[in-house]
Design an enzyme around this catalytic site. Structure first.
Site, PDB file in Angstrom:
ATOM      1  N   LYS A  42      -7.156 -10.171  21.313  1.00  0.00           N
ATOM      2  CA  LYS A  42      -8.127 -10.180  20.211  1.00  0.00           C
ATOM      3  C   LYS A  42      -9.563 -10.368  20.713  1.00  0.00           C
ATOM      4  CE  LYS A  42      -4.775 -12.015  16.852  1.00  0.00           C
ATOM      5  NZ  LYS A  42      -4.716 -12.157  15.402  1.00  0.00           N
ATOM      6  N   ASN A  59       2.294 -18.666   2.922  1.00  0.00           N
ATOM      7  CA  ASN A  59       2.829 -19.477   4.017  1.00  0.00           C
ATOM      8  C   ASN A  59       2.486 -20.945   3.792  1.00  0.00           C
ATOM      9  OD1 ASN A  59       0.268 -20.160   5.526  1.00  0.00           O
ATOM     10  ND2 ASN A  59       0.143 -17.916   5.520  1.00  0.00           N
ATOM     11  N   ASP A  62      -0.148 -11.338   7.993  1.00  0.00           N
ATOM     12  CA  ASP A  62      -0.301 -10.119   8.798  1.00  0.00           C
ATOM     13  C   ASP A  62      -0.018  -8.867   7.967  1.00  0.00           C
ATOM     14  OD1 ASP A  62      -1.010 -11.292  11.264  1.00  0.00           O
ATOM     15  OD2 ASP A  62       1.064 -11.948  11.527  1.00  0.00           O
ATOM     16  N   PHE A 100      -7.069 -19.498  16.315  1.00  0.00           N
ATOM     17  CA  PHE A 100      -5.965 -20.446  16.354  1.00  0.00           C
ATOM     18  C   PHE A 100      -4.691 -19.655  16.595  1.00  0.00           C
ATOM     19  CE2 PHE A 100      -6.591 -24.909  15.081  1.00  0.00           C
ATOM     20  CZ  PHE A 100      -7.966 -24.917  14.970  1.00  0.00           C
ATOM     21  N   ILE A 116      -8.740 -10.036  10.895  1.00  0.00           N
ATOM     22  CA  ILE A 116     -10.119 -10.476  10.624  1.00  0.00           C
ATOM     23  C   ILE A 116     -10.829 -10.938  11.894  1.00  0.00           C
ATOM     24  CG2 ILE A 116     -11.514 -12.129   9.310  1.00  0.00           C
ATOM     25  CD1 ILE A 116      -9.135 -12.250   7.288  1.00  0.00           C
TER      26      ILE A 116
HETATM   27  O1  PMT Z   1      -3.532 -25.586   7.247  1.00  0.00           O
HETATM   28  P1  PMT Z   1      -2.708 -26.691   7.901  1.00  0.00           P
HETATM   29  O2  PMT Z   1      -1.527 -27.082   7.079  1.00  0.00           O
HETATM   30  O3  PMT Z   1      -3.571 -27.855   8.317  1.00  0.00           O
HETATM   31  O4  PMT Z   1      -2.105 -26.094   9.239  1.00  0.00           O
HETATM   32  C1  PMT Z   1      -2.963 -25.710  10.266  1.00  0.00           C
HETATM   33  C2  PMT Z   1      -2.529 -24.368  10.930  1.00  0.00           C
HETATM   34  C3  PMT Z   1      -1.216 -24.566  11.662  1.00  0.00           C
HETATM   35  C4  PMT Z   1      -2.419 -23.284   9.865  1.00  0.00           C
HETATM   36  C5  PMT Z   1      -3.702 -23.994  11.911  1.00  0.00           C
HETATM   37  O5  PMT Z   1      -3.825 -25.004  12.861  1.00  0.00           O
HETATM   38  C6  PMT Z   1      -3.421 -22.666  12.611  1.00  0.00           C
HETATM   39  O6  PMT Z   1      -2.757 -22.588  13.617  1.00  0.00           O
HETATM   40  N1  PMT Z   1      -3.983 -21.550  12.037  1.00  0.00           N
HETATM   41  C7  PMT Z   1      -3.739 -20.179  12.482  1.00  0.00           C
HETATM   42  C8  PMT Z   1      -2.376 -19.763  12.065  1.00  0.00           C
HETATM   43  C9  PMT Z   1      -2.071 -18.310  12.371  1.00  0.00           C
HETATM   44  O7  PMT Z   1      -2.027 -17.552  11.462  1.00  0.00           O
HETATM   45  O8  PMT Z   1      -1.981 -18.015  13.598  1.00  0.00           O
HETATM   46  P2  PMT Z   1      -1.699 -16.490  14.100  1.00  0.00           P
HETATM   47  O9  PMT Z   1      -1.155 -16.661  15.450  1.00  0.00           O
HETATM   48  O10 PMT Z   1      -0.877 -15.755  13.102  1.00  0.00           O
HETATM   49  O11 PMT Z   1      -3.132 -15.817  14.140  1.00  0.00           O
HETATM   50  C10 PMT Z   1      -3.969 -15.906  15.282  1.00  0.00           C
HETATM   51  C11 PMT Z   1      -5.408 -15.898  14.875  1.00  0.00           C
HETATM   52  O12 PMT Z   1      -5.731 -14.662  14.233  1.00  0.00           O
HETATM   53  C12 PMT Z   1      -5.793 -16.979  13.889  1.00  0.00           C
HETATM   54  O13 PMT Z   1      -7.072 -17.470  14.237  1.00  0.00           O
HETATM   55  C13 PMT Z   1      -5.807 -16.262  12.548  1.00  0.00           C
HETATM   56  O14 PMT Z   1      -6.727 -16.878  11.639  1.00  0.00           O
HETATM   57  C14 PMT Z   1      -6.274 -14.873  12.958  1.00  0.00           C
HETATM   58  N2  PMT Z   1      -5.794 -13.789  12.104  1.00  0.00           N
HETATM   59  C15 PMT Z   1      -4.474 -13.502  12.008  1.00  0.00           C
HETATM   60  C16 PMT Z   1      -4.062 -12.432  11.256  1.00  0.00           C
HETATM   61  C17 PMT Z   1      -5.029 -11.661  10.584  1.00  0.00           C
HETATM   62  N3  PMT Z   1      -4.671 -10.638   9.836  1.00  0.00           N
HETATM   63  N4  PMT Z   1      -6.317 -11.968  10.681  1.00  0.00           N
HETATM   64  C18 PMT Z   1      -6.733 -13.006  11.423  1.00  0.00           C
HETATM   65  O15 PMT Z   1      -7.933 -13.286  11.504  1.00  0.00           O
END
Ligand code: PMT
Length: 403
Positions: free
Chosen positions: A349, A216, A285, A331, A315
């Protein structure tokens, strides 16, 4: 406030007399450093009369160095302003040269420096000058935009030094911001010194075969800024980075990973030592059910392919379920209904805090700026758009206060 006014060679040098007068009238102390070029345009005595201090002009004047050397002069100032700042001075500052008193003082200081450029319109718009300006801004110099109008050389265009009153007001504003910044840092140090932070950053790459992967657009900038700010605030920081091309912030322990599974394994061995876990990584994911050992070949007649995906471990949700869990900050990168979706992730979560950010068209990913909405079970606050470094400062202040 103690203001060091640098005056360089340009017809606008005479306007800096008025700037000196305004600063003195407002109760500030002013010392003036003139370059050789500046003295071609105006007598040092005029500045001495207004500031009440002898003008400094030489790096090698034994009498002056004994009284107040360039290092002392740099330490003395709360604020440095160079008005007018010639094209030559901008170029020297960009290069980090120290061949006269003014540039040496600028190199030897950690105080805020404001530049009021003044030059012929073509010199101002020249690519070399514009590149110097951009780089100086990135390094933290405050650059005032020159005024437009009739120039001393007879041409009309952009390059006139802003009026002394505008420079004076910008100086007051800069000092206010500098003071607020200092306060923010002392607060951050109070909250984070001696604490331990585990942070994930960047994307994960899920291999399809030896040459292809699912990834991504995360650059890692947000997570790296968080690690950087926390380390500067005195925390012990471990940064788990997906594949990114960013330098490791000073004082940060970095562990590089590629896939979500690898990131998960490193988090599992480190979370228990952390007071706070921040999941800024954009973790995939899903991953291919099988990563092929050899490159998948394009067979003749093959018009469609199906890739089977399986779910990756979540995670952050795993960390939040542990008995000895740290304070967990997630995030949420969303393209629509940003706050609503983030709120539901906070609940599902079992996170302590979540930072919602809009991603998509020129937002969130890859850029140097961002805007975060930080949400807890009973509180919500939005930081206006600013650099990811500033967002990290604001976030770590919120998170630090909560745990
Ligand atoms: O890296 P940059 O270019 O500076 O951009 C920053 C960003 C937009 C990537 C950052 O600010 C951000 O939003 N990161 C989280 C992106 C994301 O994957 O969001 P999500 O909604 O898919 O996941 C939610 C949370 O679960 C996140 O904290 C993610 O780290 C965590 N997660 C998700 C999937 C997974 N399998 N394990 C996780 O821990």
């Amino acid at each position: 406030m103690k203001i060091l006014l640098g005056v360089t060679g340009g017809i606008a040098a005479y306007k800096s007399l008025e700037l000196t007068r305004l600063c003195i009238k407002a109760g500030h102390e002013v010392q003036v450093v003139m370059t050789a070029g500046a003295k071609e345009f105006i007598q040092p005595l005029s500045f001495q009369a207004l500031s009440g201090h002898p003008v400094r002009d030489s790096l090698f004047d034994a009498n002056q160095e004994a009284g107040m050397g360039h290092i002392e002069l740099a330490r003395w100032a709360d604020q440095i302003v160079i008005a007018p700042a010639s094209a030559e001075t901008l170029a020297k500052l960009r290069l980090g040269r120290a061949d006269d008193l003014l540039t040496t003082v600028c190199l030897a200081t950690d105080r805020p420096i404001m530049l009021a450029p003044a030059m012929n319109r073509l010199m101002w718009s020249n690519q070399a000058t514009q590149e110097n300006v951009e780089l100086l801004k990135q390094r933290g110099f405050t650059l005032l935009q020159p005024d437009s109008g009739e120039q001393a050389c007879g041409e009309v265009g952009e390059g006139r030094m802003p009026e002394p009153q505008s420079i004076f007001e910008a100086l007051q504003e800069l000092q206010k911001r500098h003071f607020e910044n200092q306060q923010a840092w002392s607060k951050l140090k109070e909250l984070w010194t001696g604490k331990s932070l585990l942070v994930t950053a960047g994307p994960t790459y899920e291999d399809i075969d030896p040459v292809r992967f699912i990834g991504n657009r995360s650059s890692g900038k947000m997570g790296f800024s968080i690690a950087d700010v926390a380390a500067k605030a005195g925390a012990k920081v471990t940064l788990i980075a997906g594949p990114v091309s960013l330098a490791t912030p000073s004082g940060v322990e970095r562990i590089d990973v590629r896939s979500a599974q690898q990131m998960f394994e490193v988090v599992q061995t480190h979370y228990a030592q952390a007071d706070c876990f921040v999941g800024a990584a954009a973790v995939a994911d899903f991953r291919p059910a099988q990563s092929q050992q050899q490159k998948i070949k394009k067979r003749a007649g093959l018009e469609q392919m199906t890739l089977e995906l399986v779910k990756n471990p979540d995670i952050i949700a795993w960390v939040a379920q542990q008995d000895n869990k740290p304070f967990v900050v997630g995030f949420a990168a969303e393209t629509e209904n940003v706050v609503d979706y983030a709120r539901s992730k906070l609940k599902s979560k079992h996170l302590d805090m979540i930072c919602a950010n809009q991603v998509g068209e020129n937002q969130g990913f890859e850029r140097d700026d961002n805007s975060l909405t930080v949400i807890t079970a009973n509180h919500q606050t939005t930081f206006p758009n600013s650099s990811k470094f500033q967002q990290a400062m604001a976030l770590l202040q919120e998170a630090g206060q909560k745990f």
